[in-house]
Design a protein around this motif. Structure first.
Motif, mmCIF file in Angstrom:
data_model
loop_
_atom_site.group_PDB
_atom_site.id
_atom_site.type_symbol
_atom_site.label_atom_id
_atom_site.label_comp_id
_atom_site.label_asym_id
_atom_site.label_seq_id
_atom_site.Cartn_x
_atom_site.Cartn_y
_atom_site.Cartn_z
ATOM 1 N N TRP A 37 -1.347 -4.490 15.216
ATOM 2 C CA TRP A 37 -1.229 -2.986 14.399
ATOM 3 C C TRP A 37 -0.426 -2.456 14.731
ATOM 4 N N PHE A 43 6.588 -0.483 12.068
ATOM 5 C CA PHE A 43 7.395 -0.734 10.737
ATOM 6 C C PHE A 43 7.241 0.194 9.686
ATOM 7 N N LEU A 44 5.972 0.660 9.543
ATOM 8 C CA LEU A 44 5.669 1.786 8.643
ATOM 9 C C LEU A 44 6.404 2.926 8.703
ATOM 10 N N PHE A 53 0.757 10.143 6.940
ATOM 11 C CA PHE A 53 -0.551 10.349 6.972
ATOM 12 C C PHE A 53 -1.386 8.947 6.899
ATOM 13 N N ILE A 54 -0.632 7.852 6.666
ATOM 14 C CA ILE A 54 -1.451 6.512 6.880
ATOM 15 C C ILE A 54 -1.220 6.165 8.269
ATOM 16 N N ASP A 57 -3.504 7.904 10.670
ATOM 17 C CA ASP A 57 -4.995 7.564 10.720
ATOM 18 C C ASP A 57 -5.022 5.968 11.453
ATOM 19 N N LYS A 61 -7.202 5.023 15.087
ATOM 20 C CA LYS A 61 -8.068 3.992 15.292
ATOM 21 C C LYS A 61 -7.581 3.047 16.394
ATOM 22 N N ARG A 107 -17.161 -0.074 14.013
ATOM 23 C CA ARG A 107 -16.759 0.856 12.681
ATOM 24 C C ARG A 107 -15.235 0.890 12.500
ATOM 25 N N ARG A 111 -12.320 -0.779 9.863
ATOM 26 C CA ARG A 111 -11.361 -0.038 8.891
ATOM 27 C C ARG A 111 -9.929 -0.824 9.023
ATOM 28 N N TRP A 118 -5.861 -6.058 2.684
ATOM 29 C CA TRP A 118 -4.517 -5.284 2.051
ATOM 30 C C TRP A 118 -3.145 -6.015 2.284
ATOM 31 N N LEU A 147 -8.476 -2.283 -0.094
ATOM 32 C CA LEU A 147 -8.809 -1.170 0.619
ATOM 33 C C LEU A 147 -9.211 -0.091 -0.576
ATOM 34 N N HIS A 151 -11.939 4.050 -0.126
ATOM 35 C CA HIS A 151 -11.398 5.296 -0.123
ATOM 36 C C HIS A 151 -11.769 6.274 -1.435
ATOM 37 N N PHE A 163 3.143 5.029 -2.266
ATOM 38 C CA PHE A 163 3.705 3.455 -2.584
ATOM 39 C C PHE A 163 5.036 3.726 -3.767
ATOM 40 N N LEU A 166 8.205 3.507 -1.910
ATOM 41 C CA LEU A 166 9.017 2.378 -1.277
ATOM 42 C C LEU A 166 10.217 1.800 -1.836
HETATM 43 C C1 1PZ Z 1 4.325 -0.732 3.277
HETATM 44 C C2 1PZ Z 1 3.489 0.396 2.510
HETATM 45 C C3 1PZ Z 1 2.525 0.737 3.333
HETATM 46 C C4 1PZ Z 1 1.198 1.090 2.675
HETATM 47 C C5 1PZ Z 1 -0.193 1.332 3.414
HETATM 48 C C6 1PZ Z 1 -1.254 0.944 2.477
HETATM 49 C C7 1PZ Z 1 -2.358 1.349 2.847
HETATM 50 C C8 1PZ Z 1 -2.812 2.769 2.375
HETATM 51 C C9 1PZ Z 1 -4.089 3.300 3.131
HETATM 52 C C10 1PZ Z 1 -4.103 4.738 2.846
HETATM 53 C C11 1PZ Z 1 -4.961 5.336 3.889
HETATM 54 C C12 1PZ Z 1 -4.577 6.646 4.346
HETATM 55 C C13 1PZ Z 1 -5.523 7.540 5.213
HETATM 56 C C14 1PZ Z 1 -6.709 7.258 5.851
HETATM 57 C C15 1PZ Z 1 -7.937 7.251 5.435
HETATM 58 C C16 1PZ Z 1 -9.375 7.004 6.068
HETATM 59 O O1 1PZ Z 1 -10.261 7.610 5.546
HETATM 60 C C17 1PZ Z 1 -9.770 5.568 6.081
HETATM 61 C C18 1PZ Z 1 -11.209 5.460 6.477
HETATM 62 O O2 1PZ Z 1 -11.262 5.841 7.862
HETATM 63 P P1 1PZ Z 1 -12.525 6.712 7.942
HETATM 64 O O3 1PZ Z 1 -12.325 7.886 7.422
HETATM 65 O O4 1PZ Z 1 -13.691 6.042 7.734
HETATM 66 O O5 1PZ Z 1 -12.451 7.020 9.768
HETATM 67 N N1 1PZ Z 1 -8.962 4.678 6.821
HETATM 68 C C19 1PZ Z 1 -8.275 3.263 6.803
HETATM 69 O O6 1PZ Z 1 -8.619 2.813 5.673
HETATM 70 C C20 1PZ Z 1 -7.259 2.668 7.620
HETATM 71 C C21 1PZ Z 1 -6.254 2.678 6.945
HETATM 72 C C22 1PZ Z 1 -5.173 2.003 7.770
HETATM 73 C C23 1PZ Z 1 -3.908 1.662 7.090
HETATM 74 C C24 1PZ Z 1 -2.816 0.953 7.863
HETATM 75 C C25 1PZ Z 1 -1.736 0.511 7.079
HETATM 76 C C26 1PZ Z 1 -0.753 -0.086 7.717
HETATM 77 C C27 1PZ Z 1 0.654 -0.608 6.973
HETATM 78 C C28 1PZ Z 1 1.448 -1.287 7.547
HETATM 79 C C29 1PZ Z 1 2.564 -1.803 6.527
HETATM 80 C C30 1PZ Z 1 3.296 -2.900 6.978
#
Ligand code: 1PZ
Length: 215
Positions: A37, A43-44, A53-54, A57, A61, A107, A111, A118, A147, A151, A163, A166
């Motif tokens: 991760w 990378f992101l 913002f992504i 979070d 975690k 928990r 997440r 995804w 995902l 949400h 998105f 991108l």
């Molecule tokens: C390449 C493009 C990247 C797009 C990434 C797609 C994912 C979009 C996710 C948007 C989540 C944004 C903000 C955080 C939300 C949190 O509320 C939730 C639930 O956690 P809680 O509030 O219950 O504590 N968090 C998540 O769902 C974890 C999201 C992790 C996303 C990691 C993406 C990594 C991308 C790698 C790219 C190669």
């Protein structure tokens, strides 16, 4: 001048870390899961600040999991299996509503686990896409199938906007730093079964213990 090795970043190495995640008897190592991760977040971040913002979070975690990994009960957090067993036996998980354990390993990892689905769907689309495939569409479709169901509306809205910026498929492949488009496709073909297996093993474990809807 050649780049310093630590600056040279290839998505191949990141996806390779998922290879290390599974032990011989199919337990998932938290340490390597977290390392995978970390690489994905790096990378992101290289894609631009709109994704801040992504990644914020996800970084949070990861920090929580590292705290468990390095804490006084670190030996209970070696694998996802041992973590689940330890936290459930010691009532360290909020099962039905948020309570005293907002930072349980169970928990928190859930997440990331949902986000791994995804990733799997997105990379599979990327792998099978044509030259003029739209990454934003692949990303949105993968998100809507996975995902997004977990949400609230605001997050879905913000994600949808991110998105849109991108880069197109050629530039996206470029940032991955793996090689030619053919090499990217081949690399994805190697990496996806590993990611998929890590996802499946975790999914089954969480299902067995009724942990798939942790608040
Ligand atoms: C390449 C493009 C990247 C797009 C990434 C797609 C994912 C979009 C996710 C948007 C989540 C944004 C903000 C955080 C939300 C949190 O509320 C939730 C639930 O956690 P809680 O509030 O219950 O504590 N968090 C998540 O769902 C974890 C999201 C992790 C996303 C990691 C993406 C990594 C991308 C790698 C790219 C190669």
């Amino acid at each position: 001048a050649p780049e310093a090795p630590e600056e040279k970043f290839s998505l191949r190495e990141v996806l390779d870390t998922f290879k290390l995640c599974l032990s011989e008897d199919k337990e998932v190592y938290v340490e390597h899961y977290v390392a995978g991760w970390r690489g994905l977040i790096k990378f992101l971040n290289s894609l631009g600040s709109v994704f801040g913002f992504i990644s914020k979070d996800a970084v949070n975690k990861i920090k929580i999991l590292v705290t468990h990994l390095e804490g006084e009960n670190s030996s209970e957090y070696v694998t996802v299996q041992s973590m689940v067993k330890y936290e459930l036996e010691n009532e360290l998980v909020d099962l039905n509503k948020r309570g005293n354990h907002p930072e349980s390993g169970c928990r928190t990892l859930l997440r990331l686990h949902r986000a791994l689905r995804w990733l799997e769907l997105f990379l599979e689309r990327l792998r099978t896409s044509g030259e003029d495939g739209k990454t934003s569409v692949m990303c949105a479709e993968a998100y809507n199938e996975s995902l997004s169901q977990h949400h609230p509306w605001v997050v879905r809205k913000a994600a949808g906007m991110a998105f849109c910026v991108l880069p197109g498929r050629p530039a996206f492949f470029e940032v991955m730093n793996v090689g030619t488009p053919e090499q990217v496709v081949a690399m994805l073909g190697d990496a996806l079964p590993l990611i998929s297996e890590v996802y499946q093993v975790t999914e089954e474990l969480y299902a067995q213990h009724n942990l798939l809807d942790l608040p």
